[in-house]
Motif scaffolding. Structure first.
Motif, PDB file in Angstrom:
ATOM      1  N   GLU A   1      -2.099 -19.907 -63.494  1.00 52.36           N
ATOM      2  CA  GLU A   1      -1.281 -19.175 -64.452  1.00 52.36           C
ATOM      3  C   GLU A   1      -2.102 -18.766 -65.670  1.00 52.36           C
ATOM      4  OE1 GLU A   1       2.142 -21.464 -65.472  1.00 52.36           O
ATOM      5  OE2 GLU A   1       2.989 -21.419 -63.444  1.00 52.36           O
TER       6      GLU A   1
ATOM      7  N   PRO B   1       5.349 -12.897 -63.087  1.00 53.70           N
ATOM      8  CA  PRO B   1       4.735 -12.988 -61.755  1.00 53.70           C
ATOM      9  C   PRO B   1       4.751 -11.637 -61.046  1.00 53.70           C
ATOM     10  CG  PRO B   1       6.261 -14.812 -62.133  1.00 53.70           C
ATOM     11  CD  PRO B   1       6.450 -13.858 -63.268  1.00 53.70           C
ATOM     12  N   LYS B   2       3.780 -11.445 -60.160  1.00 56.48           N
ATOM     13  CA  LYS B   2       3.673 -10.180 -59.428  1.00 56.48           C
ATOM     14  C   LYS B   2       4.894  -9.970 -58.534  1.00 56.48           C
ATOM     15  CE  LYS B   2      -1.382 -10.128 -59.296  1.00 56.48           C
ATOM     16  NZ  LYS B   2      -2.590 -10.114 -58.424  1.00 56.48           N
TER      17      LYS B   2
ATOM     18  N   TYR C   1      12.949 -11.521 -64.728  1.00 56.21           N
ATOM     19  CA  TYR C   1      12.139 -12.380 -65.596  1.00 56.21           C
ATOM     20  C   TYR C   1      12.923 -12.755 -66.855  1.00 56.21           C
ATOM     21  CZ  TYR C   1       8.186 -14.114 -68.309  1.00 56.21           C
ATOM     22  OH  TYR C   1       7.356 -14.902 -69.052  1.00 56.21           O
TER      23      TYR C   1
ATOM     24  N   PRO D   1       6.696 -18.740 -64.902  1.00 59.93           N
ATOM     25  CA  PRO D   1       5.586 -19.670 -64.709  1.00 59.93           C
ATOM     26  C   PRO D   1       5.925 -21.030 -65.324  1.00 59.93           C
ATOM     27  CG  PRO D   1       4.807 -17.559 -65.558  1.00 59.93           C
ATOM     28  CD  PRO D   1       6.293 -17.538 -65.656  1.00 59.93           C
TER      29      PRO D   1
ATOM     30  N   GLU E   1       7.887  -9.245 -59.444  1.00 61.72           N
ATOM     31  CA  GLU E   1       9.158  -9.614 -60.057  1.00 61.72           C
ATOM     32  C   GLU E   1       9.528  -8.600 -61.128  1.00 61.72           C
ATOM     33  OE1 GLU E   1      10.495 -13.253 -62.854  1.00 61.72           O
ATOM     34  OE2 GLU E   1      10.010 -13.819 -60.801  1.00 61.72           O
TER      35      GLU E   1
ATOM     36  N   ASP F   1       3.233 -12.428 -68.814  1.00 63.54           N
ATOM     37  CA  ASP F   1       2.896 -13.368 -67.746  1.00 63.54           C
ATOM     38  C   ASP F   1       3.898 -13.292 -66.597  1.00 63.54           C
ATOM     39  OD1 ASP F   1       5.064 -14.467 -69.011  1.00 63.54           O
ATOM     40  OD2 ASP F   1       4.341 -16.534 -68.891  1.00 63.54           O
TER      41      ASP F   1
ATOM     42  N   VAL G   1       6.866 -20.687 -55.051  1.00 60.39           N
ATOM     43  CA  VAL G   1       5.644 -19.881 -54.910  1.00 60.39           C
ATOM     44  C   VAL G   1       5.251 -19.703 -53.445  1.00 60.39           C
ATOM     45  CG1 VAL G   1       3.150 -19.906 -55.344  1.00 60.39           C
ATOM     46  CG2 VAL G   1       4.735 -20.399 -57.198  1.00 60.39           C
TER      47      VAL G   1
ATOM     48  N   ARG H   1       8.218 -25.490 -58.703  1.00 62.12           N
ATOM     49  CA  ARG H   1       7.558 -24.182 -58.701  1.00 62.12           C
ATOM     50  C   ARG H   1       6.789 -23.956 -57.402  1.00 62.12           C
ATOM     51  NH1 ARG H   1       8.184 -19.093 -60.112  1.00 62.12           N
ATOM     52  NH2 ARG H   1       6.203 -18.011 -60.348  1.00 62.12           N
TER      53      ARG H   1
END
Length: 349
Positions: free
Chosen positions: A297, A159-160, A167, A105, A162, A157, A29, A25
């Motif tokens: 997270e 991610p920004k 997702y 996440p 996306e 949840d 990231v 991850r």
């Protein structure tokens, strides 16, 4: 000595199980965008297995009454073919897992992966005639409900930056990775049953080496087609943590992932697959906690519910397994005394 080896392997397994998803991850990231590259990294450290293999070989040379008969490679051809096929499936599973980690996440992906026990139970029933008990059925239901709880709150949840489509695709790919790994484990067990040769620790190491080698070959072909090798230097220069740390993350990920494989087979050899499963189950909350600490997270209520259901499912499954094994031991103990009385040899003076 065996207990010390068991403790060491438990620690190695826990490190691999917790560290592998976190490092994968971290790659994504901080700017990593390739999928085949981290897929390949998961098994790329397979040459490390040569170290315990050589140690095992020299140990056999010393302890074998006829050291000239000790072979460096003890795997037979049918086992090699079966292991190669399983290795290719492992490579595909690596890709599915890496894709899921790229979109989800770590805390979410870890809970979804925990649902692999459902698929293990199903495929074990088909391939090795594993019998279901009330405890295993309860575990399957709990883990299915846990994954369903996460599936109903897929946007909470995300991610920004996306999209919801990516997702959901990551969720599906991670679930597919759990299903495929749930098939791989019973296939390995079936191979052990049909091997027609003694399953020793050395043979298990050879099987693991061949599996990881073919998984790496599978992912390497994917990297060549996707032109990942040409992109590595460009990606390293643009990496947020710096070019040097980019390679450190990749190498660390390879070593930690190999720790998972080595630790798992070491625990199975020293104790049982039950103990190996318990270590993986116990490390699930640790992975969740580390993901919250290092990646900030969110840990919403549905994740807490899913985690609780997953742990409940694990405990139910393994408690049932322990109870079944105890009943088998009690039955064998009831038969053995009479046999022991009839067959006990007289000690020489």
């Amino acid at each position: 000595m065996r207990k010390i080896l068991l403790v060491i392997n438990c620690i190695i397994l826990a490190i691999g199980n917790c560290g592998s998803p976190l490092l994968t991850r971290l790659y994504f990231v901080k700017g990593g965008q390739r999928i085949w590259l981290p897929s390949c990294i998961q098994t790329a450290a397979w040459p490390i297995i040569f170290i315990p293999l050589l140690i095992s070989y020299f140990h056999r040379q010393k302890t074998d009454p006829r050291p000239e008969d000790s072979k460096l490679i003890i795997m037979k051809y049918p086992v090699f073919i079966a292991t190669a096929v399983i290795g290719l499936l492992t490579g595909l599973d690596n890709y599915l897992y890496a894709y899921g980690i790229a979109r989800l996440p770590v805390s979410t992906a870890a809970i979804i992966i925990a649902a692999q026990l459902v698929f293990v139970a199903f495929f074990a029933f088909l391939l090795v005639k594993q019998k279901f008990t009330a405890y295993s059925v309860n575990a399957v239901i709990l883990l299915t409900v846990g994954s369903g709880v996460l599936g109903l709150h897929t946007s909470s949840d995300r991610p920004k930056g996306e999209s919801n489509k990516l997702y959901v695709l990551g969720f599906i790919m991670t679930l597919a990775a759990a299903a495929l790994y749930g098939l791989i484990l019973p296939m390995v067990e079936l191979m052990y049953m049909k091997a027609r040769q003694a399953i020793t620790y050395s043979l298990v190491l050879e099987i693991q080496l061949i599996m990881c080698f073919f998984a790496t070959v599978f992912c390497t072909v994917g990297m060549l087609i996707n032109k990942d090798f040409q992109a590595i230097s460009r990606e390293a220069k643009a990496y947020e943590l710096g070019e040097m740390k980019y390679y450190v993350v990749l190498v660390s990920g390879a070593i930690v992932s190999q720790c998972f494989f080595l630790g798992a087979i070491g625990v199975i050899f020293c104790a049982s697959s039950l103990v190996s499963g318990i270590i993986i189950a116990v490390s699930l909350p640790v992975t969740e906690l580390l993901a919250v600490i290092f990646f900030n997270e969110k840990f919403q209520a549905e994740k807490g519910v899913a985690l609780f259901l997953s742990l409940w499912g694990f405990i139910s499954y393994f408690y049932g397994d322990i109870k079944k094994n105890r009943s088998k031991e009690e039955k064998s103990d009831q038969k053995n005394p009479s046999q022991a009385t009839e067959m006990t040899p007289v000690a020489a003076p």
